[in-house]
Design an enzyme around this catalytic site. Structure first.
Site, mmCIF file in Angstrom:
data_model
loop_
_atom_site.group_PDB
_atom_site.id
_atom_site.type_symbol
_atom_site.label_atom_id
_atom_site.label_comp_id
_atom_site.label_asym_id
_atom_site.label_seq_id
_atom_site.Cartn_x
_atom_site.Cartn_y
_atom_site.Cartn_z
ATOM 1 N N GLY A 116 0.935 -1.416 -0.102
ATOM 2 C CA GLY A 116 -0.044 -0.121 -0.024
ATOM 3 C C GLY A 116 0.825 1.304 0.002
ATOM 4 N N ARG A 172 19.783 10.173 -3.283
ATOM 5 C CA ARG A 172 20.960 11.100 -3.363
ATOM 6 C C ARG A 172 21.902 10.716 -2.239
ATOM 7 N NH1 ARG A 172 17.541 16.798 -3.620
ATOM 8 N NH2 ARG A 172 16.960 16.225 -5.858
ATOM 9 N N ARG A 201 0.817 -5.249 -6.100
ATOM 10 C CA ARG A 201 1.097 -6.113 -5.127
ATOM 11 C C ARG A 201 1.192 -7.690 -6.316
ATOM 12 N NH1 ARG A 201 -0.903 -4.358 -0.214
ATOM 13 N NH2 ARG A 201 -2.479 -2.899 -0.214
ATOM 14 N N CYS A 202 2.416 -7.943 -6.191
ATOM 15 C CA CYS A 202 3.020 -8.848 -7.099
ATOM 16 C C CYS A 202 2.950 -10.349 -6.559
ATOM 17 C CB CYS A 202 4.342 -8.448 -7.569
ATOM 18 S SG CYS A 202 5.031 -9.421 -8.847
ATOM 19 N N ASP A 254 4.641 -5.022 5.981
ATOM 20 C CA ASP A 254 5.013 -6.548 6.171
ATOM 21 C C ASP A 254 5.315 -7.311 5.056
ATOM 22 O OD1 ASP A 254 5.297 -8.610 8.217
ATOM 23 O OD2 ASP A 254 3.047 -9.133 7.548
ATOM 24 N N THR A 290 3.782 2.714 5.544
ATOM 25 C CA THR A 290 2.409 2.320 5.724
ATOM 26 C C THR A 290 1.556 3.248 6.445
ATOM 27 O OG1 THR A 290 1.004 0.591 6.793
ATOM 28 C CG2 THR A 290 3.074 0.346 7.064
ATOM 29 N N ASP A 350 -1.075 2.940 8.206
ATOM 30 C CA ASP A 350 -1.474 2.131 9.427
ATOM 31 C C ASP A 350 -0.698 2.160 10.735
ATOM 32 O OD1 ASP A 350 -3.545 1.795 7.728
ATOM 33 O OD2 ASP A 350 -3.552 -0.500 7.573
ATOM 34 N N ASP A 388 1.288 -0.169 11.372
ATOM 35 C CA ASP A 388 1.000 -1.377 12.063
ATOM 36 C C ASP A 388 2.121 -2.248 12.054
ATOM 37 O OD1 ASP A 388 1.129 -1.796 9.373
ATOM 38 O OD2 ASP A 388 -0.671 -3.103 9.072
ATOM 39 N N ARG A 416 -17.914 17.784 12.035
ATOM 40 C CA ARG A 416 -18.213 18.153 13.194
ATOM 41 C C ARG A 416 -19.025 19.536 13.176
ATOM 42 N NH1 ARG A 416 -16.302 19.115 18.849
ATOM 43 N NH2 ARG A 416 -14.916 17.284 18.787
ATOM 44 N N GLY A 447 -7.167 1.328 8.354
ATOM 45 C CA GLY A 447 -6.359 0.485 9.526
ATOM 46 C C GLY A 447 -6.970 -0.808 9.715
ATOM 47 N N ARG A 448 -6.509 -1.921 8.845
ATOM 48 C CA ARG A 448 -6.967 -3.058 8.572
ATOM 49 C C ARG A 448 -6.501 -3.845 9.992
ATOM 50 N NH1 ARG A 448 -5.130 -5.695 3.325
ATOM 51 N NH2 ARG A 448 -4.414 -3.361 3.124
ATOM 52 N N GLY A 455 -11.771 14.800 19.258
ATOM 53 C CA GLY A 455 -12.722 14.805 20.503
ATOM 54 C C GLY A 455 -13.873 13.871 20.357
ATOM 55 N N LYS A 509 -24.860 18.903 24.923
ATOM 56 C CA LYS A 509 -23.838 18.801 23.728
ATOM 57 C C LYS A 509 -24.762 18.429 22.426
ATOM 58 C CE LYS A 509 -20.108 15.502 22.378
ATOM 59 N NZ LYS A 509 -19.261 16.572 21.837
#
Ligand code: ADP
Length: 353
Positions: free
Chosen positions: A14, A28, A75-76, A106, A128, A130, A132, A157, A173-174, A188, A216
Site C-alpha cells: 500500500g 541522493r 501487489r505482485c 510487512d 504504511t 496504518d 501497523d 463536526r 487501519g486493517r 474529540g 452537547k
C-alpha cells in the site's frame, strides 16, 4: 566485502505519503557515497519484468512534497513464487544491482528477506499509513494520514453541530487501530472503536445520551476499518437508541493520498539515508525503525515474529530459533505496545464526556 556499484530502490504494498521523500533520500545518499541508483518501478514486479531506470539527483527533484509514489506500487503475487523470485535475482545480476532498499509494509519485508537469502542484500523501510509494524514506533505516512482524517472530521463536526447530529466515521487501519485511536482523541470523539480494545457499546450509548442531556449537540464516533461489519450498523443503533440523527461516513482511500506532512518528510529522509548507509556498510535483512525518536534497526525476521506475537498470529515453530530469554524480551515488548495503546485509549475515554 564486495564494493557496491549500484543499488536499487522500490516501493511496494500500500502506498503512503512520504514514500517519495524516502526514495529521494535513498537516491541522493547513495549518489553522495559514489554508488549508482536504479529506481525500480511497481515494486517487486519491476524486478521481475525489468522495469527500471538509472536515477540521477535530478530524477528525484520536486518529489519530497508529493504524495503517492513516483516509483508506483504493485501487489505482485508472482514474486512470491520461486520462479518469480529467480527472475528477480537474474534481473539484479544482469543490471548489476548489488543491494536493494525496499519501502513498504510487512509483506514487502518478507520479500526483502527472500532477496537477502538469495544473495541480494536488502534493507526495509517502514512505509504504511496504518503504523501497523509493531517493531517500529513510527511508519512513514501515518502522520499525514491522521492529519487528513482530522481535517475531514472537523468538517463533519461543523455540520453535526449545526444540526445536532452524530457522525460515525470509519477510518483506515486493517490490522491496527492506531489511526482511529489517535485521530479519535484529536477530534474529540465521543467513542472510539478498535479491534485492540473490547468495545462496550451500551456504555458508549449511555455516555452519548448523558452528553446530549447536558447540552452537547455534535457527536463524532471513530471506528477502525479492522472492526468488521460494525460501523454502519452502529450508526443506526445510535440513532434508534439516542434519538440523535446519525450519519455514516467511510473516509477510505482519501486518507492515503495528499502531500506528506513535515513529520513524514523528515522521518522518510532520515530513514532513507540510514538504509543506504547500512547497506553500504555490509548490513542486510534489517528494518530501519524509529524507537524513542531515534533511528535504529531490527532484524526483519525478529521484527516479524514480534509483529505476529503482538497480533496473535504466531505459527507453530515460529519461535523455535529463539532462546527463552529472547522470547521473554519479545513478550515484554508486545506488552509495552499493548499498554501504550490501552493507556491512550483510557485518556480518550476520560476526556470524551
Ligand atoms: P505491505 O508491504 O504493505 O504489507 P503486501 O502484503 O501486499 O503489502 O506485500 C507487498 C508485496 O511484497 C507483495 O505484493 C509481494 O510482491 C511481496 N510479498 C508479500 N508477501 C511475501 C512473501 N511471503 N514472500 C515474498 N514476497 C512477498
Amino acid at each position: 566485502m564486495a564494493k557496491f556499484r549500484r543499488i536499487g530502490v522500490l516501493t511496494s504494498g500500500g502506498d503512503a505519503p512520504g514514500m517519495n521523500a524516502a526514495v529521494r533520500a535513498v537516491t541522493r545518499t547513495a549518489i553522495q557515497c559514489g554508488v549508482e541508483v536504479m529506481g525500480i518501478y511497481e515494486g517487486y514486479k519491476g524486478l521481475i519484468y525489468e522495469n527500471m531506470k538509472l536515477f540521477s539527483n535530478r530524477d528525484v527533484s520536486n518529489i519530497i512534497n508529493i504524495g503517492g509514489t513516483l516509483l508506483y506500487s504493485d501487489r505482485c503475487l508472482e514474486f512470491k513464487t520461486e520462479e518469480g523470485m529467480q527472475k528477480a535475482i537474474e534481473t539484479c545480476r544482469k543490471n548489476q544491482i548489488d543491494g536493494i532498499v525496499a519501502i513498504g509494509g510487512d509483506g514487502t519485508f518478507r520479500g526483502a528477506t527472500d532477496l537477502t537469502a538469495r544473495g541480494i542484500p536488502t534493507i526495509g523501510i517502514p512505509g504504511t499509513i496504518d503504523n501497523d509494524i509493531t517493531s517500529t514506533d513510527y511508519s512513514i505516512g501515518f502522520d499525514t494520514a491522521m492529519n487528513t482524517v482530522i481535517e475531514m472530521v472537523d468538517r463533519l463536526r461543523d455540520t453535526c453541530e449545526s444540526h445536532a447530529r452524530c457522525n460515525v466515521v470509519e477510518v483506515m487501519g486493517r490490522n491496527a487501530g492506531y489511526i482511529a485511536l489517535e485521530t479519535g482523541i484529536a477530534v474529540g470523539a465521543s467513542a472510539i472503536v478498535t479491534r485492540e480494545i473490547p468495545f462496550d457499546e451500551a456504555k458508549a450509548i449511555q455516555k452519548i445520551k448523558e452528553s446530549k442531556a447536558s447540552g452537547k449537540r455534535n457527536f463524532i464516533v471513530i471506528v477502525a476499518e479492522g472492526v468488521p461489519d460494525f460501523a454502519e450498523g452502529f450508526a443506526k443503533r445510535i440513532q434508534e437508541e439516542t434519538g440523535i440523527e446519525t450519519k455514516f461516513a467511510r473516509l477510505a482511500h482519501v486518507v492515503r493520498g495528499g502531500n506528506p506532512s513535515l513529520r513524514d518528510r523528515l522521518t522518510a529522509s532520515r530513514m532513507g539515508e540510514a538504509a543506504v548507509k547500512l547497506l553500504l556498510d555490509g548490513k542486510s535483512n534489517l528494518i530501519v525503525r524509529e524507537r524513542d525518536s531515534k533511528i535504529c534497526t531490527i532484524d526483519i525476521t525478529l521484527g516479524q515474529m514480534i509483529d505476529r506475537m503482538y497480533k496473535g498470529t504466531l505459527k507453530d515453530h515460529d519461535l523455535d530459533n529463539y532462546s527463552e530469554a529472547e522470547i521473554e524480551e519479545m513478550k515484554a515488548f508486545c506488552k509495552m505496545r499493548a499498554d501504550e495503546f490501552a493507556e491512550l485509549y483510557n485518556t480518550a475515554d476520560v476526556i470524551s464526556h
